[in-house]
Design a protein around this motif. Sequence first.
Motif, short mmCIF file in Angstrom:
data_model
loop_
_atom_site.label_atom_id
_atom_site.label_comp_id
_atom_site.label_asym_id
_atom_site.label_seq_id
_atom_site.Cartn_x
_atom_site.Cartn_y
_atom_site.Cartn_z
N ALA A 447 0.83 -1.21 0.00
CA ALA A 447 0.00 0.00 0.00
C ALA A 447 0.86 1.25 0.00
O ALA A 447 0.55 2.23 -0.70
N SER A 448 1.94 1.26 0.77
CA SER A 448 2.84 2.41 0.79
C SER A 448 3.43 2.65 -0.59
O SER A 448 3.55 3.80 -1.05
N LEU A 449 3.81 1.58 -1.26
CA LEU A 449 4.37 1.69 -2.60
C LEU A 449 3.34 2.25 -3.58
O LEU A 449 3.64 3.14 -4.39
N LEU A 450 2.13 1.75 -3.50
CA LEU A 450 1.07 2.22 -4.38
C LEU A 450 0.75 3.69 -4.12
O LEU A 450 0.53 4.48 -5.07
N MET A 451 0.74 4.07 -2.86
CA MET A 451 0.49 5.48 -2.52
C MET A 451 1.60 6.38 -3.06
O MET A 451 1.34 7.47 -3.57
N ALA A 452 2.83 5.92 -2.98
CA ALA A 452 3.95 6.71 -3.50
C ALA A 452 3.85 6.88 -5.01
O ALA A 452 4.32 7.88 -5.57
N ARG A 453 3.23 5.93 -5.67
CA ARG A 453 3.05 6.01 -7.13
C ARG A 453 1.79 6.79 -7.51
O ARG A 453 1.53 6.99 -8.70
N GLY A 454 0.99 7.14 -6.52
CA GLY A 454 -0.25 7.85 -6.82
C GLY A 454 -1.39 6.93 -7.19
O GLY A 454 -2.43 7.39 -7.68
N GLU A 455 -1.23 5.63 -6.94
CA GLU A 455 -2.29 4.67 -7.29
C GLU A 455 -3.18 4.45 -6.05
O GLU A 455 -3.18 3.40 -5.41
N ASP A 456 -3.96 5.48 -5.74
CA ASP A 456 -4.69 5.50 -4.48
C ASP A 456 -5.79 4.46 -4.39
O ASP A 456 -6.04 3.89 -3.32
N ARG A 457 -6.48 4.21 -5.51
CA ARG A 457 -7.57 3.24 -5.46
C ARG A 457 -7.02 1.84 -5.14
O ARG A 457 -7.57 1.12 -4.29
N GLU A 458 -5.95 1.46 -5.80
CA GLU A 458 -5.34 0.16 -5.53
C GLU A 458 -4.78 0.10 -4.10
O GLU A 458 -4.85 -0.94 -3.43
#
Length: 494
Positions: A447-458
Amino acid sequence: DAVKITEWARRAGDEARAQLAPEDAVRWYRVALDRADPADQSARVRLLIALGDSQRWAAAEGWRETLLDAAKLAEALDDKESLIQAALANNRGGTSRSGVTDAERVAVLEKALVAAGPDVSAERAQLLATLCIELSQSTDWEHRVGLADEAVACARHLDDPVILARVLMLTSEAIRLPHTYERRLAETDELFAIAKRVGDPVLLGIAALRQTRMLIEGARTDEVSDAMAVLRDVADLHPYTRWNLPVLEAVLAHVAGELETATAYCETALRIARADGQPDAGAIYMAELAMIRYDQGSLHELEPQLAAVVADNPRVTGFRGLLALAWCECGRLDDARGLLQPSVDSSFSDHAYGQNWLSTMTIFAAVCRDLDHVEGAQMLYDILSPWRALAGASPVSIIGFVQPTLADLAIVSGDLERAAQDTRDAITLEERIGARTARVRTSLACASLLMARGEDREARAELESAQAQSAALGMQGVHRRASAMISTLAARRS
């Protein structure tokens, strides 16, 4: 008649061990000592060795001191054979005490080695191996490896499988260092095979114990069933295995996400260790319980006990990391940074390379993650990277696995490409071996990785999954972190 009493005592010892009642031997040897001729010091030293050995089997108090007295008397009599016997008997199956080197035992072993002489012999091989394990808490790991090399070479030259097994039983634990893992794994497999052929149940139990620890250390907890089945069958035959069985059960339950079961095993291990007079019972209990409480999100409740253990065990530096994690959990971040900073300043060289080194580094990696400490995370990534296939485990506890730890460190360091690969590799490992607690924590890394990429829904989907899994496993700390991250996502949307 001292001669007859001595013979009765010897027979009582043999029969008592066969019937699993060594306390009978202790009683008879005490009678023999009381009635032996005071002028016959040779008989006295032999009786002291027999008494101390029986006390050890019976987990009776004072066996260490009895055998030290026997060694002292043997030395005074220039009785080399008895000195060697007393030195070899005065070992509980592993190191004398976690974090401490028993200087008196080491001194006796060194004198016994001189008495044994430089030639290849069964006595020399076993003395070298016993000295090696007694020095396992020292900082001179090169010396230990050298002792292990000589002990194993000596035992192989003798071509005696029982002597080789007794040597490997000790050296495989004494040189527990990441870079020796493959060697130790092969030698532990050999030890287990010999023990099965020989049929000695005590040797078989310790071999099973050693192999289980090796598989846990190698992140292969899915392969321990055979060794654990053997250990469960014979653990009651020796104080060392009797105590360590519930210790290993706790570690395996912890990995599997059965945290309440793991806690119950911890309590059982503590009760047995105290009853058997193990000197480090409390410290080992705290090391294991703290790891479980960390995954339950209640480590901060142990803060007073951890502070005391840190003070009492200054050489077991992993306790400092656990205290820092407890402070992170309850919001004392400045205090946690204060514990971390000396390690960062020394590039983590303030932690001795030894049995607990990999576990300690993994604990401090978690501290760096919780404090978002970039410099420490970058250092520890480089330090831990060569050992990504192993677990952050001591002989008695586990904080997690190196591979998911690297994913956390890469995220803190801002290396998202590396973090993505490390996270994928971590999930593959965790799902293969059924490491449920680690898998839930890796969901937070995802989740932290996805948030850093801006992929908030995932990221939100990953966090909701982490919430559900952590609630099911009783991992309240992960649940709190997942909820906080969901709130961060909600704030970003608004």
